[in-house]
Design a protein around this motif. Structure first.
Motif, short mmCIF file in Angstrom:
data_model
loop_
_atom_site.label_atom_id
_atom_site.label_comp_id
_atom_site.label_asym_id
_atom_site.label_seq_id
_atom_site.Cartn_x
_atom_site.Cartn_y
_atom_site.Cartn_z
N ARG A 9 -68.17 -56.73 32.05
CA ARG A 9 -69.03 -57.16 30.84
C ARG A 9 -69.86 -56.30 30.41
O ARG A 9 -70.70 -55.80 31.13
CB ARG A 9 -69.31 -58.53 31.26
N CYS A 10 -70.17 -56.11 29.26
CA CYS A 10 -71.34 -55.47 28.84
C CYS A 10 -72.58 -56.38 28.35
O CYS A 10 -72.30 -57.11 27.21
CB CYS A 10 -71.10 -54.30 27.63
N GLU A 11 -73.46 -56.32 29.01
CA GLU A 11 -74.72 -57.26 28.80
C GLU A 11 -75.25 -57.05 27.40
O GLU A 11 -75.59 -57.99 26.64
CB GLU A 11 -75.78 -56.88 29.94
N CYS A 12 -75.22 -55.82 26.96
CA CYS A 12 -75.81 -55.48 25.79
C CYS A 12 -74.99 -55.82 24.58
O CYS A 12 -75.66 -56.77 23.66
CB CYS A 12 -75.95 -53.93 25.79
N CYS A 13 -73.74 -55.77 24.23
CA CYS A 13 -73.13 -56.36 23.24
C CYS A 13 -72.05 -57.40 23.47
O CYS A 13 -71.53 -58.17 22.67
CB CYS A 13 -72.05 -55.17 22.72
N GLY A 14 -72.13 -57.94 24.78
CA GLY A 14 -71.19 -59.15 25.12
C GLY A 14 -69.91 -58.82 25.28
O GLY A 14 -69.09 -59.97 25.47
N PRO A 37 -64.33 -47.91 25.74
CA PRO A 37 -65.94 -48.25 25.22
C PRO A 37 -66.02 -49.73 24.68
O PRO A 37 -65.17 -50.16 24.17
CB PRO A 37 -66.02 -47.07 23.96
N CYS A 38 -67.19 -50.02 24.90
CA CYS A 38 -67.62 -51.31 24.56
C CYS A 38 -67.82 -51.19 22.93
O CYS A 38 -67.56 -50.24 22.44
CB CYS A 38 -68.66 -52.12 25.31
N TYR A 39 -68.63 -52.28 22.34
CA TYR A 39 -68.80 -52.25 21.10
C TYR A 39 -70.35 -51.77 20.56
O TYR A 39 -70.96 -51.99 19.61
CB TYR A 39 -68.55 -53.48 20.34
N CYS A 40 -71.09 -51.42 21.79
CA CYS A 40 -72.32 -50.86 21.47
C CYS A 40 -72.40 -49.69 20.65
O CYS A 40 -71.36 -48.63 20.92
CB CYS A 40 -73.00 -50.67 22.97
N PRO A 41 -73.35 -49.41 19.81
CA PRO A 41 -73.38 -48.09 19.00
C PRO A 41 -73.50 -47.05 19.79
O PRO A 41 -74.29 -47.08 20.92
CB PRO A 41 -74.46 -48.46 18.07
N GLU A 72 -74.13 -46.71 24.25
CA GLU A 72 -75.10 -46.95 24.66
C GLU A 72 -74.92 -48.26 25.75
O GLU A 72 -75.65 -48.38 26.92
CB GLU A 72 -76.32 -47.80 23.72
N GLY A 73 -73.83 -48.80 25.58
CA GLY A 73 -73.41 -49.95 26.62
C GLY A 73 -72.92 -49.47 27.72
O GLY A 73 -72.49 -48.27 27.88
N ARG A 74 -73.12 -50.39 28.57
CA ARG A 74 -72.79 -50.29 30.20
C ARG A 74 -71.96 -51.28 30.60
O ARG A 74 -72.41 -52.41 30.60
CB ARG A 74 -73.63 -49.73 31.00
ZN ZN Z 1 -71.57 -52.66 24.85
#
Ligand code: ZN
Ligand code: SAM
Length: 334
Positions: free
Chosen positions: A188-193, A208-212, A215-217
């Motif tokens: 789970r990416c805490e930042c984008c969900g 990759p997650c959906y952070c721009p 940036e996401g982890r």
């Molecule tokens: Zn993310």
């Protein structure tokens, strides 16, 4: 771990229902001071049982050496029951059922990550579907212990009220086809969900997650059980049992719980709180879970209301689709 014997009394009394085979009860609690109370409770219910006050591992070791097997073992433990899994599985009959409770909420939910490594052999990260993740961690450990013996497991029932995590699992002589695919990692990416999962059998990198701009982890939990949490056939048979239907044998709240669980067998292991989704789309309040379920199904996705935690949705939709559906529902409600 019989305590006052309430669960043993229940097993004994239910086995007196029409069409039930008679059962032999062995009721054990390590605390010898409870014995008189336990025996009085069994006597008051006119039940005969073998009563003992051994530490569970000693009782199970004696059973193993004596070649005694149990059809059902109910381990109602305080804390984490991991150390008892091997001795329990060694004396559980093939096709038998293990009822396993754990009150250890901290390690499987990422609030004590070092304890998760010790107790579960697993990485645990904070996740909004925390009760479900705790149950999956427990099942993952149980599966690995059964597999070490060359045996398989099948979850029948998994639920929690946030303090105790309860499983009912059938123990099989052999692994079910592709059972190993049920052990995996959830991320789970805490930042984008965003959420994702993969079986250990086909482990590869994470997309990759959906952070721009990357940036996401991902916060990764596991290995844990990513397969079904409930066996719908078993739960439906339970709900249709004439004795349960006609009598007040289970409380209304228990019946409601069974109905929720039967409607959500636990796949896929990606679950979002609707409140989180509403916040991410800037909506004033979460959409009704059932509306979101219907809207996602209309788009061809798998979707169900989580049977384990209220206000959560289980779906295979990716995050952008989920947010877009949530947003459209909010617009419709205005
Ligand atoms: Zn993310
Ligand atoms: C959560 S309570 C059980 C409650 C009980 N099942 C009931 O419904 O009333 C845990 C029980 O396990 C017993 N216990 C703790 N460690 C044990 C062990 N190693 N072997 C057997 N019993 C143990 C304790 O004495 C306690 O009664």
């Amino acid at each position: 771990m019989a305590g006052c014997g309430i669960r043993a009394v229940r097993w004994g009394l239910e086995s007196k229902a029409p069409d039930c085979v008679p059962v032999q009860l062995h009721v054990n609690d390590a605390d010898a001071d409870r014995r008189a109370f336990l025996e009085a409770n069994l006597e008051a219910a006119a039940l005969s049982a073998e009563v003992s006050t051994s530490p569970a591992d000693q009782l199970l070791a004696r059973a193993y050496l004596g070649g005694h097997f149990f059809d059902l073992i109910d381990v109602d433990a305080f804390g984490s029951p991991g150390a008892l899994l091997q001795p329990v599985l060694q004396v559980l009959r093939f096709g038998g059922i293990l009822l396993l409770a754990s009150t250890d909420g901290r390690s499987p939910t990422g609030h004590d990550r070092r304890a998760a490594i010790r107790n579960l052999g697993s990485a645990a990260r904070v996740h909004p579907a925390s009760w479900e993740i705790a149950l999956r961690q427990q099942l993952g450990l149980l599966a690995r212990q059964a597999w070490l013996l060359g045996r398989g497991i099948q979850p029948l029932l998994s639920f929690s009220e946030g303090r105790t995590f309860r499983l009912a699992v059938r123990f099989h002589r052999q692994l079910q086809p592709l059972e190993e695919q049920c052990l995996g990692l959830v991320a789970r990416c805490e930042c984008c969900g965003a959420q994702d999962f993969q079986p250990l059998l086909k482990l590869s990198g994470w997309p990759p997650c959906y952070c721009p701009e990357g940036e996401g982890r991902w916060s990764v939990s596991g290995p844990l059980w990513i397969g079904p949490l409930q066996d719908q056939a078993t739960l439906m048979a339970l709900l249709a049992d004439p004795w349960l239907v006609q009598s007040d044998a289970i409380a209304t709240s228990s019946r409601r719980l069974l109905l929720r669980l039967v409607a959500d067998h636990g796949i896929p292991p990606t679950v979002w709180p609707t409140a989180e989704l509403a916040k991410r789309v800037g909506s004033s309040g979460p959409p009704p879970v059932n509306d979101l379920v219907q809207a996602l199904r209309q788009k061809g996705h798998q979707a169900s209301a989580s049977g384990l935690m209220g206000g959560q949705i289980r779906t295979d939709a990716d995050l952008p689709d989920l947010l877009q559906t949530c947003s459209a529902l909010s617009r419709d409600r205005i």
